[in-house]
Design a protein around this motif. Sequence first.
Motif, PDB file in Angstrom:
ATOM      1  N   LEU A 443      39.746  -3.122  59.276  1.00 30.33           N
ATOM      2  CA  LEU A 443      38.699  -2.744  58.334  1.00 30.33           C
ATOM      3  C   LEU A 443      39.346  -2.655  56.963  1.00 30.33           C
ATOM      4  O   LEU A 443      40.392  -2.006  56.797  1.00 30.33           O
ATOM      5  CB  LEU A 443      38.090  -1.394  58.736  1.00 30.33           C
ATOM      6  CG  LEU A 443      36.985  -0.837  57.828  1.00 30.33           C
ATOM      7  CD1 LEU A 443      35.778  -1.768  57.806  1.00 30.33           C
ATOM      8  CD2 LEU A 443      36.571   0.556  58.300  1.00 30.33           C
ATOM      9  N   TRP A 444      38.703  -3.303  55.951  1.00 32.54           N
ATOM     10  CA  TRP A 444      39.275  -3.369  54.616  1.00 32.54           C
ATOM     11  C   TRP A 444      38.347  -2.710  53.604  1.00 32.54           C
ATOM     12  O   TRP A 444      37.125  -2.712  53.772  1.00 32.54           O
ATOM     13  CB  TRP A 444      39.459  -4.827  54.186  1.00 32.54           C
ATOM     14  CG  TRP A 444      40.452  -5.630  54.976  1.00 32.54           C
ATOM     15  CD1 TRP A 444      40.178  -6.526  55.959  1.00 32.54           C
ATOM     16  CD2 TRP A 444      41.870  -5.632  54.825  1.00 32.54           C
ATOM     17  NE1 TRP A 444      41.336  -7.089  56.437  1.00 32.54           N
ATOM     18  CE2 TRP A 444      42.395  -6.555  55.766  1.00 32.54           C
ATOM     19  CE3 TRP A 444      42.763  -4.948  53.998  1.00 32.54           C
ATOM     20  CZ2 TRP A 444      43.755  -6.805  55.889  1.00 32.54           C
ATOM     21  CZ3 TRP A 444      44.115  -5.201  54.121  1.00 32.54           C
ATOM     22  CH2 TRP A 444      44.608  -6.102  55.052  1.00 32.54           C
ATOM     23  N   GLU A 455      43.926  -1.660  53.602  1.00 29.21           N
ATOM     24  CA  GLU A 455      43.549  -1.517  55.011  1.00 29.21           C
ATOM     25  C   GLU A 455      43.145  -0.067  55.295  1.00 29.21           C
ATOM     26  O   GLU A 455      43.827   0.873  54.908  1.00 29.21           O
ATOM     27  CB  GLU A 455      44.695  -1.924  55.932  1.00 29.21           C
ATOM     28  CG  GLU A 455      44.308  -1.886  57.402  1.00 29.21           C
ATOM     29  CD  GLU A 455      45.398  -2.429  58.321  1.00 29.21           C
ATOM     30  OE1 GLU A 455      45.226  -2.324  59.548  1.00 29.21           O
ATOM     31  OE2 GLU A 455      46.415  -2.950  57.797  1.00 29.21           O
ATOM     32  N   VAL A 456      42.015   0.092  55.970  1.00 30.77           N
ATOM     33  CA  VAL A 456      41.474   1.413  56.282  1.00 30.77           C
ATOM     34  C   VAL A 456      41.934   1.831  57.671  1.00 30.77           C
ATOM     35  O   VAL A 456      41.824   1.060  58.632  1.00 30.77           O
ATOM     36  CB  VAL A 456      39.930   1.396  56.223  1.00 30.77           C
ATOM     37  CG1 VAL A 456      39.362   2.770  56.564  1.00 30.77           C
ATOM     38  CG2 VAL A 456      39.465   0.936  54.844  1.00 30.77           C
ATOM     39  N   LYS A 457      42.429   3.044  57.779  1.00 31.73           N
ATOM     40  CA  LYS A 457      42.857   3.557  59.072  1.00 31.73           C
ATOM     41  C   LYS A 457      41.639   4.083  59.836  1.00 31.73           C
ATOM     42  O   LYS A 457      40.825   4.815  59.279  1.00 31.73           O
ATOM     43  CB  LYS A 457      43.878   4.673  58.885  1.00 31.73           C
ATOM     44  CG  LYS A 457      45.162   4.219  58.201  1.00 31.73           C
ATOM     45  CD  LYS A 457      46.161   5.354  58.085  1.00 31.73           C
ATOM     46  CE  LYS A 457      47.456   4.878  57.451  1.00 31.73           C
ATOM     47  NZ  LYS A 457      48.470   5.967  57.343  1.00 31.73           N
ATOM     48  N   GLY A 502      49.655   8.207  40.971  1.00 27.24           N
ATOM     49  CA  GLY A 502      50.583   7.087  40.904  1.00 27.24           C
ATOM     50  C   GLY A 502      50.685   6.275  42.173  1.00 27.24           C
ATOM     51  O   GLY A 502      51.452   5.311  42.224  1.00 27.24           O
ATOM     52  N   GLU A 503      49.930   6.620  43.208  1.00 31.96           N
ATOM     53  CA  GLU A 503      50.006   5.893  44.468  1.00 31.96           C
ATOM     54  C   GLU A 503      48.620   5.399  44.865  1.00 31.96           C
ATOM     55  O   GLU A 503      47.609   5.955  44.461  1.00 31.96           O
ATOM     56  CB  GLU A 503      50.562   6.795  45.578  1.00 31.96           C
ATOM     57  CG  GLU A 503      51.963   7.306  45.326  1.00 31.96           C
ATOM     58  CD  GLU A 503      52.452   8.179  46.475  1.00 31.96           C
ATOM     59  OE1 GLU A 503      51.826   8.119  47.558  1.00 31.96           O
ATOM     60  OE2 GLU A 503      53.428   8.914  46.282  1.00 31.96           O
ATOM     61  N   ARG A 504      48.626   4.351  45.654  1.00 30.84           N
ATOM     62  CA  ARG A 504      47.345   3.877  46.185  1.00 30.84           C
ATOM     63  C   ARG A 504      46.826   4.888  47.206  1.00 30.84           C
ATOM     64  O   ARG A 504      47.598   5.466  47.962  1.00 30.84           O
ATOM     65  CB  ARG A 504      47.512   2.508  46.843  1.00 30.84           C
ATOM     66  CG  ARG A 504      47.991   1.428  45.891  1.00 30.84           C
ATOM     67  CD  ARG A 504      47.695   0.065  46.467  1.00 30.84           C
ATOM     68  NE  ARG A 504      46.252  -0.223  46.437  1.00 30.84           N
ATOM     69  CZ  ARG A 504      45.692  -1.231  47.096  1.00 30.84           C
ATOM     70  NH1 ARG A 504      46.429  -2.033  47.846  1.00 30.84           N
ATOM     71  NH2 ARG A 504      44.386  -1.441  47.012  1.00 30.84           N
ATOM     72  N   PRO A 505      45.529   5.120  47.246  1.00 24.63           N
ATOM     73  CA  PRO A 505      45.005   6.107  48.190  1.00 24.63           C
ATOM     74  C   PRO A 505      45.142   5.643  49.631  1.00 24.63           C
ATOM     75  O   PRO A 505      45.189   4.439  49.920  1.00 24.63           O
ATOM     76  CB  PRO A 505      43.540   6.213  47.784  1.00 24.63           C
ATOM     77  CG  PRO A 505      43.221   4.898  47.149  1.00 24.63           C
ATOM     78  CD  PRO A 505      44.477   4.487  46.441  1.00 24.63           C
ATOM     79  N   VAL A 506      45.220   6.605  50.513  1.00 22.97           N
ATOM     80  CA  VAL A 506      45.148   6.328  51.945  1.00 22.97           C
ATOM     81  C   VAL A 506      43.707   6.604  52.360  1.00 22.97           C
ATOM     82  O   VAL A 506      43.219   7.725  52.225  1.00 22.97           O
ATOM     83  CB  VAL A 506      46.126   7.211  52.752  1.00 22.97           C
ATOM     84  CG1 VAL A 506      45.948   6.974  54.248  1.00 22.97           C
ATOM     85  CG2 VAL A 506      47.560   6.941  52.325  1.00 22.97           C
ATOM     86  N   VAL A 507      43.021   5.572  52.810  1.00 20.65           N
ATOM     87  CA  VAL A 507      41.605   5.697  53.174  1.00 20.65           C
ATOM     88  C   VAL A 507      41.493   5.647  54.691  1.00 20.65           C
ATOM     89  O   VAL A 507      42.060   4.763  55.345  1.00 20.65           O
ATOM     90  CB  VAL A 507      40.760   4.582  52.539  1.00 20.65           C
ATOM     91  CG1 VAL A 507      39.290   4.766  52.879  1.00 20.65           C
ATOM     92  CG2 VAL A 507      40.969   4.552  51.027  1.00 20.65           C
ATOM     93  N   SER A 508      40.762   6.609  55.245  1.00 20.68           N
ATOM     94  CA  SER A 508      40.605   6.685  56.690  1.00 20.68           C
ATOM     95  C   SER A 508      39.136   6.891  57.044  1.00 20.68           C
ATOM     96  O   SER A 508      38.371   7.478  56.276  1.00 20.68           O
ATOM     97  CB  SER A 508      41.428   7.853  57.265  1.00 20.68           C
ATOM     98  OG  SER A 508      42.792   7.747  56.925  1.00 20.68           O
TER      99      SER A 508
END
Length: 612
Positions: A443-444, A455-457, A502-508
């Motif tokens: 899932l993107w 990429e979505v976790k 400063g970082e790309r988010p972690v999306v879940s």
Amino acid sequence: MGADRVGGVRRPVRAVVYAACGVVLLAGCASMPDRGDLRDVESTPRQDSQLRVFAMPPREDAPPAEIVQGFLEALTSDDPQYATARQYLTGDASGGWRPERSTTVLAGGPDIQVDRVTERDSTDNYAFTLTGSKVARVDGEQSYTPMGGHYSQPVHLTRDKKSGQWRIDVLPQGVVMGQSDFQRNYMSVNKYYFASNTWADAAPSATAVADPVFVRRRVDAMTQVVRSLLSGPTKWLEPSVSSSFPAGTALRRGVTSLTPDDQNRLTVPLNEKASVAGREKCREMATQLLFTLQNLTPTVDAVTIQGADGGNLCSFESGRAETVATRGSVKRPDYLYFVDDKQRLVRISDTGTASGAEPVPGALGEGVQKLQSAAVSWDERTAAGVGSDGRSLFVSSLVAGGALDAPALRSHGRAEDDRLTAPSWDARGDLWVADRDPARPRLWVLEQGGGEPLEVKVPGLKGRVDAVRVAADGVRIALVVKADNNSKSLLIGRIERDEKAGERPVVSVLGLRSAAPELEDVTAMSWAGDSRLVVAGREQGGVQTMRYVQVDGSTPEGPPPAALTGVQSIAAAEDDRLPLVASSSEDGIVRLPSGAQWQKVTKDGMAPVYPG
């Protein structure tokens, strides 16, 4: 432990009151022997919403079976505090019983079985078991969860030594009833909170998120809903939303009921916790109240929030609530979009005909890149399309003369059905799509519709995502998931973003739960309101059907959509004033205006969508 069914003639133990005319119909009493075959406590057929049902107390010298049956009937009454039901219990049992803890819904009424082989069995003790098939459970937060499996709970009675009357001294916590009684007694209401990420983005207004709960229909539903709103979001939704009510806010001590005045204004007296909120927070609190109450009844036009000292903290009219927060169901789209016979993205007005269809401005309407599906952003300024072979995702502005950029994402699936799904936009302007490549299904999400795909976790996902639709609030996401046995189910997940500077988010996507447990093969779905979806699928061993479902897996009130064969895709606006639109293998694109039958839009088109 051996058990037989016991029985007798079912005793009517409820009185029905016509609220409109005040006529009381008392059910006649019939004695119930405590031997023989006992009928199940079957659910009462659905009755008119004007009817109120009150319980009857136990009659003198009633046998044990009649006491159990009478207690179960009393649970389905409109008695606010279950005072009559408690008359069937011993004093100690009544003191320890918590009916508000849960409501268990059974397919039919609970079946009563007597246990004749028990250590406690004697002339002064009697043991029963309540059994049935579980359908759902409403927990202490009033949140609905579909369930299956067998229900079995013990009930024990003892004879009072002084009065000689049988009473229940052991019983399950909460309430149990059949499905029809549940539908008559309870109603689903959306309470509203704010999407946490919209505040973080410093958006001009927040996004309101619906949190459905079930309240007792005729037991001061307005006060129940306000108390539930103040108590905070349900545990499932809580990680992704916030409430503007300070922690610990509740109704002022002594306030037992809330009623609008003759100007349709509701005054809500709160405790001292609310006094710390400033004027801006008070406006947000009022917005939550207005959105919630208007979902319950259209008769509330304004709210006044009072502090613990009785002074007014703020007053707010319903028309101003939209300046504080937006709801997806309020925005009316400008167009309906679909892919025409030349595989271009075209649009028509929401009530227009195919003869008036025009290619969208920009590259996706020019036909240079042929499409199989598309999605249009909520502001209708940008579109995304999947190429005709399902391999590439393109994003383009809906502006005349715009060039077509290189694909934003590619799939390496070998077969067309193993490549990209139709895309979907969320309220933030992010674009979602799933890659069905069996070698690496993913899932993107593309932030603001571009850049490097993220990429979505999806922890706990069993199978691959076969279709994706994001709710207007950007917090909830609907996924059709294909399992290894090729069955397709509809799951609802909660979107969470872990964003660090400063970082790309972690999306879940977390908290996956079933929204259509009765369907074993979901073929199409779309959001159709703040907490409602429309789904096409097949029941186990049945034919294709179309129905509305709630995000919690319950069935909303009202009729389902008219039957339609060969459904390939569905488009529903979150504004329920707009017609439902579908693509059928037999009829092409059709629409369903309110109160009408399906009407053909065009035979030569596919993949209809509203913005989102």
